[in-house]
Design an enzyme around this catalytic site. Structure first.
Site, short mmCIF file in Angstrom:
data_model
loop_
_atom_site.label_atom_id
_atom_site.label_comp_id
_atom_site.label_asym_id
_atom_site.label_seq_id
_atom_site.Cartn_x
_atom_site.Cartn_y
_atom_site.Cartn_z
CE LYS A 193 -3.44 2.22 2.69
NZ LYS A 193 -4.60 2.13 3.75
CE LYS A 246 -6.18 1.84 -0.40
NZ LYS A 246 -6.32 1.77 0.72
#
Ligand code: PBG
Length: 326
Positions: A193, A246
């Protein structure tokens, strides 16, 4: 001999026959925002077409998703009150816990319920953990994350997805779930992330922008590739069952690398800024919305994702029905 790759492109049926990437609706996960109150469905200004739902309004949306063929959702909660310790995240009557009970009551096994496990929507300072001075204090935060995950499982979550990026959270959550008898609840960790400008609209939606500083001490620097691999491998080792990469759009290299490397499924999360960008561009008439949605979705799958988390889940399902992608 002259190579003729174009021979495979001249006929629509043939083009479809030889498609390398096949997608279907069972891979789609829809992120849903739930809030306190009654009879409210309010549009998120920076995400036109996306709403915050009170719990009485939520089932209508879930029904609509099911009709479209989207059977999985990930919950994000917007509490009424925030505090230093983010206590709303693990409260028995917290917003996500209540939403889970209601969704389970109405849909039972017909919907798969995932929860985002993080503190930032619940802390008054907007950071993803408890603070010591101006820094997030990693280890005390682990306890609260584990407690949050457990409270979600107790309220009916089928799977938990920690998005905080603290070190050791997957193990802490796994231990807590196992100890309390939730050995069957999988963990889908936001392993790779990045600290990203693409989360801007989400932070509007959840009111979770940090009140000072940024998330760069715990989310990843977008220049880094090896660091992402290390994060992924660490989470696998700690017991993650699925990994999230992500954002999706600018990070397809990471989806590919991690998917090739690990032996567990990889999910790509097409985040709020990706949604907002397409919506804004389409409203201005600069781009064609459906084509953008289609290419973003197939791009994630082509890169190696087997799960795709997207605010465009219904639209993507519709494009699959229409045979535009599939
Ligand atoms: C919570 C969380 C965020 C997102 C998912 N979980 C926000 C953040 O890290 O700032 C972003 C999702 C999106 O932008 O759609 N930590």
């Amino acid at each position: 001999m002259i190579q003729r790759p174009r021979r495979l492109r001249g006929n629509a049926l043939l083009r479809k026959m030889v498609r390398e990437t096949r997608v279907d609706k069972s891979s789609l996960v829809y992120p849903i925002f739930v809030r306190e109150g009654r009879n409210i469905q309010e549009e998120i200004p920076t995400m036109p077409g996306q709403y915050r739902y009170t719990i009485d309004k939520m089932p209508g949306k879930l029904e609509e998703l099911k009709k479209a063929g989207v059977d999985s959702v990930i919950f994000f909660g917007i509490p009424e009150e925030k505090d230093e310790a983010g206590s709303g995240a693990y409260a028995e009557n917290g917003i996500v816990q209540k939403a889970l009970r209601e969704a389970k009551r109405q849909f039972g096994e017909d919907l798969y319920l995932i929860t985002d496990v993080c503190m930032c929507e619940y802390t008054s300072h907007g950071h993803c953990g408890v603070l010591k001075g101006h820094e997030v204090d990693n280890d005390p935060t682990l306890k609260l994350l584990a407690r949050t995950a457990l409270s979600h499982a107790q309220a009916g979550a089928d799977m938990v997805a920690p998005s905080d990026m603290m070190d050791g959270r997957v193990l802490a959550i796994r231990n807590e779930l196992d100890e309390k008898g939730y050995t069957q609840v999988p963990i889908m960790s936001y392993a790779v992330k990045y600290a990203s400008g693409f989360y801007g609209p989400f932070r509007d939606a959840a009111g979770s922008a940090p009140s000072f500083g940024d998330r760069k001490s715990y989310q990843m620097d977008f220049h880094n590739r090896k660091e992402g691999i290390k994060e992924a491998l660490t989470d696998v080792e700690e017991g993650a069952d699925l990994l999230i990469i992500k954002p999706a759009l600018a990070y397809q290299d990471m989806i590919r690398e991690v998917a090739d490397l690990v032996e567990i499924p990889v999910a790509a999360y097409s985040v709020s800024g990706e949604y907002a960008m397409v919506k804004a561009g389409a409203q201005l008439g600069y781009v064609e919305e459906d084509r953008m949605i289609a290419e973003m979705a197939v791009g994630a799958f082509r890169a190696g994702a087997s799960v795709y988390i997207t605010y465009f889940a219904e639209e993507t399902a519709r494009l699959m029905d229409a045979g535009v992608i599939g």
